[in-house]
Design an enzyme around this catalytic site. Structure first.
Site, mmCIF file in Angstrom:
data_model
loop_
_atom_site.group_PDB
_atom_site.id
_atom_site.type_symbol
_atom_site.label_atom_id
_atom_site.label_comp_id
_atom_site.label_asym_id
_atom_site.label_seq_id
_atom_site.Cartn_x
_atom_site.Cartn_y
_atom_site.Cartn_z
ATOM 1 N N GLY A 47 -52.946 10.353 56.812
ATOM 2 C CA GLY A 47 -51.496 10.422 56.819
ATOM 3 C C GLY A 47 -50.994 11.794 56.422
ATOM 4 N N GLN A 52 -45.335 18.307 53.623
ATOM 5 C CA GLN A 52 -46.664 18.912 53.458
ATOM 6 C C GLN A 52 -46.904 20.057 54.443
ATOM 7 O OE1 GLN A 52 -48.849 14.954 53.533
ATOM 8 N NE2 GLN A 52 -50.071 16.128 52.082
ATOM 9 N N CYS A 97 -55.146 13.646 48.284
ATOM 10 C CA CYS A 97 -54.042 14.213 49.056
ATOM 11 C C CYS A 97 -54.416 15.624 49.486
ATOM 12 C CB CYS A 97 -52.799 14.240 48.167
ATOM 13 S SG CYS A 97 -51.348 14.932 48.956
ATOM 14 N N LEU A 98 -54.133 15.976 50.733
ATOM 15 C CA LEU A 98 -54.439 17.332 51.204
ATOM 16 C C LEU A 98 -53.683 18.382 50.395
ATOM 17 C CD1 LEU A 98 -54.274 16.976 55.104
ATOM 18 C CD2 LEU A 98 -56.330 17.150 53.694
ATOM 19 N N HIS A 139 -47.730 6.238 49.682
ATOM 20 C CA HIS A 139 -48.088 7.615 49.313
ATOM 21 C C HIS A 139 -47.287 8.616 50.157
ATOM 22 C CE1 HIS A 139 -51.317 10.771 48.360
ATOM 23 N NE2 HIS A 139 -50.633 11.328 49.330
ATOM 24 N N GLU A 140 -47.224 8.366 51.476
ATOM 25 C CA GLU A 140 -46.533 9.320 52.359
ATOM 26 C C GLU A 140 -45.014 9.278 52.139
ATOM 27 O OE1 GLU A 140 -48.350 11.473 53.616
ATOM 28 O OE2 GLU A 140 -50.252 10.409 53.497
ATOM 29 N N HIS A 143 -43.944 11.359 49.314
ATOM 30 C CA HIS A 143 -43.805 12.793 49.596
ATOM 31 C C HIS A 143 -42.375 13.142 50.002
ATOM 32 C CE1 HIS A 143 -47.788 14.604 49.323
ATOM 33 N NE2 HIS A 143 -48.343 13.643 50.041
HETATM 34 ZN ZN LIG Z 1 -50.359 13.249 50.082
#
Ligand SMILES: [Zn+2]
Length: 164
Positions: A47, A52, A97-98, A139-140, A143
């Site tokens: 995701g 991001q 998470c990236l 989670h997304e 963000h």
């Molecule tokens: Zn993330």
């Protein structure tokens, strides 16, 4: 299509509240297809949220079928202006998470959610989901409100782990 650069902490864009999309323009569609390509280009990535990749807009792209382990899933989900309208239960899991490359953390999320969103054609939809897919969506969506999983762990001392 292009693979976009992923912002990492402590970039300030990751802490901002993103703006709703009013018109699904050509540039929004291009951003979505670049986000899809960026997600697929990174192994284990299931995701991505627009902040991001440096865009403070309420867009997420999720596809948990890209995960190594099989989970019940709805395939590729593109959600514009997603909003959790119902949630229940609790589920704890280890998140990564990236944008937080060096750490993972134990986070307790809702087990079941219902998300209202617009699809890429601007049609209003509601998705009911549970388990891993529900966790990734929470989670997304976090963000989009400037929250990282680091903000959700119950203890910074015992629930954060350095990646080795
Ligand atoms: Zn993330």
């Amino acid at each position: 299509m292009a693979i976009l650069e992923i912002l990492t902490i402590p970039n300030n864009i990751l802490k901002q509240v993103s703006t709703p999309i009013e018109i699904i323009s050509g540039s929004v569609k291009k951003l979505v297809s670049d986000m899809k390509e960026t997600m697929k280009s990174s192994s284990h990535c299931v995701g991505i949220a627009a902040p991001q990749v440096g865009v403070s807009s309420r867009i997420i792209v999720v596809d948990i079928s890209l995960n190594m382990k099989p989970h019940k899933n709805n395939g590729l989900l593109i959600m514009i202006n997603p909003r959790i309208i119902y949630s229940s239960g609790k589920l704890k899991s280890r998140e990564g998470c990236l944008s937080v490359p060096n750490f993972t953390g134990n986070v307790i999320r809702k087990a079941k959610i219902e998300v209202e969103y617009l699809d890429i054609d601007g049609t209003k939809k509601i998705l009911k989901t549970s388990g891993f897919e529900s966790i990734v969506l929470q989670h997304e969506i976090d963000h989009l409100d400037g929250f990282l999983f680091l903000d959700r762990v119950s203890s910074l001392k015992t629930d954060i782990f350095k990646r080795i």
